[in-house]
Write a protein that holds these residues in place. Structure first.
Motif, PDB file in Angstrom:
ATOM      1  N   MET A  38       4.353 -15.317 -11.429  1.00 49.10           N
ATOM      2  CA  MET A  38       5.221 -13.662 -11.266  1.00 49.10           C
ATOM      3  C   MET A  38       3.923 -12.955 -10.297  1.00 49.10           C
ATOM      4  SD  MET A  38       8.362 -12.641 -13.010  1.00 49.10           S
ATOM      5  CE  MET A  38       9.213 -13.311 -12.728  1.00 49.10           C
ATOM      6  N   LEU A  39       3.979 -11.922  -9.915  1.00 49.22           N
ATOM      7  CA  LEU A  39       4.324 -10.805  -8.737  1.00 49.22           C
ATOM      8  C   LEU A  39       4.964  -9.460 -10.482  1.00 49.22           C
ATOM      9  CD1 LEU A  39       2.000  -9.517  -6.938  1.00 49.22           C
ATOM     10  CD2 LEU A  39       3.941  -9.367  -5.400  1.00 49.22           C
ATOM     11  N   LEU A  40       3.087  -8.648 -10.579  1.00 52.55           N
ATOM     12  CA  LEU A  40       3.329  -8.243 -11.484  1.00 52.55           C
ATOM     13  C   LEU A  40       2.938  -5.991 -10.627  1.00 52.55           C
ATOM     14  CD1 LEU A  40       2.481  -8.550 -15.005  1.00 52.55           C
ATOM     15  CD2 LEU A  40       4.818  -8.739 -14.120  1.00 52.55           C
ATOM     16  N   ILE A  41       3.896  -5.419 -10.928  1.00 55.76           N
ATOM     17  CA  ILE A  41       3.704  -4.589 -10.431  1.00 55.76           C
ATOM     18  C   ILE A  41       3.968  -3.248 -11.345  1.00 55.76           C
ATOM     19  CG2 ILE A  41       4.832  -2.464  -8.460  1.00 55.76           C
ATOM     20  CD1 ILE A  41       5.647  -4.610  -6.689  1.00 55.76           C
ATOM     21  N   HIS A  42       2.879  -2.298 -11.397  1.00 58.81           N
ATOM     22  CA  HIS A  42       2.840  -1.232 -12.298  1.00 58.81           C
ATOM     23  C   HIS A  42       3.506   0.285 -11.774  1.00 58.81           C
ATOM     24  CE1 HIS A  42       1.581   1.348 -15.577  1.00 58.81           C
ATOM     25  NE2 HIS A  42       1.357   2.163 -14.639  1.00 58.81           N
ATOM     26  N   CYS A  43       5.009   0.526 -11.892  1.00 55.56           N
ATOM     27  CA  CYS A  43       5.067   1.202 -12.368  1.00 55.56           C
ATOM     28  C   CYS A  43       4.548   2.686 -12.551  1.00 55.56           C
ATOM     29  CB  CYS A  43       6.707   2.060 -12.771  1.00 55.56           C
ATOM     30  SG  CYS A  43       8.271   2.632 -12.133  1.00 55.56           S
ATOM     31  N   VAL A  53      -1.370   0.579  -3.009  1.00 54.25           N
ATOM     32  CA  VAL A  53      -1.777  -0.166  -2.137  1.00 54.25           C
ATOM     33  C   VAL A  53      -2.721  -1.383  -2.877  1.00 54.25           C
ATOM     34  CG1 VAL A  53      -4.604  -0.235  -1.963  1.00 54.25           C
ATOM     35  CG2 VAL A  53      -3.363   2.295  -2.974  1.00 54.25           C
ATOM     36  N   ARG A  54      -1.802  -2.203  -1.326  1.00 53.49           N
ATOM     37  CA  ARG A  54      -1.876  -3.921  -1.994  1.00 53.49           C
ATOM     38  C   ARG A  54      -2.921  -4.390  -0.885  1.00 53.49           C
ATOM     39  NH1 ARG A  54       0.865  -7.544   0.186  1.00 53.49           N
ATOM     40  NH2 ARG A  54       2.140  -6.709   1.487  1.00 53.49           N
ATOM     41  N   GLY A  84      -4.496 -11.650  -0.455  1.00 49.86           N
ATOM     42  CA  GLY A  84      -4.203 -11.898  -2.030  1.00 49.86           C
ATOM     43  C   GLY A  84      -3.125 -11.758  -2.714  1.00 49.86           C
ATOM     44  N   ASP A  85      -1.785 -11.051  -2.232  1.00 45.73           N
ATOM     45  CA  ASP A  85      -1.065 -10.207  -2.014  1.00 45.73           C
ATOM     46  C   ASP A  85      -1.581  -9.494  -3.876  1.00 45.73           C
ATOM     47  OD1 ASP A  85       2.069  -9.340  -2.370  1.00 45.73           O
ATOM     48  OD2 ASP A  85       2.489 -10.980  -2.398  1.00 45.73           O
ATOM     49  N   LYS A  86      -2.476  -8.332  -3.469  1.00 48.37           N
ATOM     50  CA  LYS A  86      -2.589  -7.974  -5.027  1.00 48.37           C
ATOM     51  C   LYS A  86      -2.486  -6.339  -5.000  1.00 48.37           C
ATOM     52  CE  LYS A  86      -6.673  -7.398  -8.558  1.00 48.37           C
ATOM     53  NZ  LYS A  86      -7.773  -7.991  -8.507  1.00 48.37           N
ATOM     54  N   PHE A  87      -1.726  -5.991  -5.726  1.00 44.40           N
ATOM     55  CA  PHE A  87      -1.681  -4.976  -5.817  1.00 44.40           C
ATOM     56  C   PHE A  87      -3.181  -4.133  -6.992  1.00 44.40           C
ATOM     57  CE2 PHE A  87       2.768  -5.893  -5.539  1.00 44.40           C
ATOM     58  CZ  PHE A  87       2.782  -4.698  -4.712  1.00 44.40           C
ATOM     59  N   LEU A  88      -3.741  -3.388  -5.516  1.00 45.44           N
ATOM     60  CA  LEU A  88      -5.531  -2.630  -6.428  1.00 45.44           C
ATOM     61  C   LEU A  88      -4.804  -1.393  -6.767  1.00 45.44           C
ATOM     62  CD1 LEU A  88      -7.037  -3.045  -2.962  1.00 45.44           C
ATOM     63  CD2 LEU A  88      -6.803  -4.778  -5.029  1.00 45.44           C
ATOM     64  N   ALA A  89      -3.836  -0.708  -7.096  1.00 42.95           N
ATOM     65  CA  ALA A  89      -3.149   0.605  -7.562  1.00 42.95           C
ATOM     66  C   ALA A  89      -1.939   0.778  -7.016  1.00 42.95           C
ATOM     67  CB  ALA A  89      -4.112   1.500  -6.885  1.00 42.95           C
ATOM     68  N   THR A  90      -1.275   1.722  -7.532  1.00 42.52           N
ATOM     69  CA  THR A  90      -0.126   2.326  -7.955  1.00 42.52           C
ATOM     70  C   THR A  90      -0.380   3.757  -8.172  1.00 42.52           C
ATOM     71  OG1 THR A  90       1.174   1.727  -9.947  1.00 42.52           O
ATOM     72  CG2 THR A  90       1.624   0.238  -8.040  1.00 42.52           C
ATOM     73  N   TYR A  91       0.427   4.646  -7.772  1.00 38.24           N
ATOM     74  CA  TYR A  91       0.287   6.321  -7.809  1.00 38.24           C
ATOM     75  C   TYR A  91       1.554   6.903  -7.546  1.00 38.24           C
ATOM     76  CZ  TYR A  91      -1.158   6.234  -3.077  1.00 38.24           C
ATOM     77  OH  TYR A  91      -1.401   6.196  -1.618  1.00 38.24           O
ATOM     78  N   ARG A  92       1.638   7.761  -8.236  1.00 38.77           N
ATOM     79  CA  ARG A  92       3.208   8.421  -8.106  1.00 38.77           C
ATOM     80  C   ARG A  92       3.430   9.151  -6.646  1.00 38.77           C
ATOM     81  NH1 ARG A  92       5.173  11.588 -13.121  1.00 38.77           N
ATOM     82  NH2 ARG A  92       4.460   9.929 -14.765  1.00 38.77           N
ATOM     83  N   PRO A 105      -2.338  12.415  -3.974  1.00 41.59           N
ATOM     84  CA  PRO A 105      -3.160  11.660  -2.966  1.00 41.59           C
ATOM     85  C   PRO A 105      -3.901  10.911  -2.711  1.00 41.59           C
ATOM     86  CG  PRO A 105      -4.375  12.898  -4.215  1.00 41.59           C
ATOM     87  CD  PRO A 105      -3.217  13.191  -4.631  1.00 41.59           C
ATOM     88  N   ARG A 106      -3.564  10.111  -1.572  1.00 41.79           N
ATOM     89  CA  ARG A 106      -4.398   8.744  -1.244  1.00 41.79           C
ATOM     90  C   ARG A 106      -5.265   7.966  -1.931  1.00 41.79           C
ATOM     91  NH1 ARG A 106      -4.333   5.897   4.351  1.00 41.79           N
ATOM     92  NH2 ARG A 106      -3.046   7.902   5.023  1.00 41.79           N
ATOM     93  N   PRO A 107      -5.768   7.473  -2.831  1.00 40.76           N
ATOM     94  CA  PRO A 107      -6.886   7.323  -3.375  1.00 40.76           C
ATOM     95  C   PRO A 107      -7.451   6.574  -1.782  1.00 40.76           C
ATOM     96  CG  PRO A 107      -5.150   5.498  -3.999  1.00 40.76           C
ATOM     97  CD  PRO A 107      -4.818   6.390  -3.310  1.00 40.76           C
TER      98      PRO A 107
END
Length: 100
Positions: A1-6, A71-72, A76-84, A88-90
Motif C-alpha cells: 500500500m502506498l503511504l502519503i505524508h500529510c 515531489v513524486r 517507481g511511484d515513490k514520494f520523495l517529499a511533501t510540503y505545505r 517554496p518548491r524544494p
C-alpha cells in the motif's frame, strides 16, 4: 500500500485518504479574459508528464481536507517529499542526491 505524508496532519496515511489535484506550481493567468482560445486551452489542459521527478498537488480529502504539494518520482511511484502549499518548491538535488 502506498503511504502519503500529510504535512498538515503530520501522519503517513494510505493513498485512499488523498486525491490527486494536478501539477503543482502552475502560474494562473493575471487576466484570463485576455487569453486566446489556444492559450486558455494550454493553461487548462496542457501539463508536463515527466518520467522521473514530478511536482504534484494533492488534497487530504478524508482528513484535514487541505491541499499540499508533493515531489513524486513517477517511475517507481515513490514520494520523495511533501510540503505545505504555502512553502517554496524544494531543491530536487537535495531529495535525489543528483547534482542537477
Amino acid at each position: 500500500m502506498l503511504l502519503i505524508h500529510c504535512p498538515y496532519c503530520e501522519q503517513d496515511l494510505p493513498e485512499l485518504e488523498f486525491a490527486y489535484a494536478g501539477e503543482a506550481h502552475i502560474a494562473r493567468p493575471a487576466d484570463p479574459s485576455k487569453l486566446t482560445d489556444e492559450e486558455w486551452r494550454d493553461f487548462l489542459f496542457i501539463r508536463t508528464n515527466p518520467k522521473g521527478v514530478h511536482f504534484e498537488r494533492w488534497r487530504h480529502v478524508n482528513g484535514c481536507a487541505r491541499f499540499f504539494n508533493a515531489v513524486r518520482e513517477t517511475v517507481g511511484d515513490k514520494f520523495l517529499a511533501t510540503y505545505r502549499a504555502d512553502e517554496p518548491r524544494p531543491d530536487i538535488s537535495s531529495l535525489t542526491g543528483d547534482a542537477k
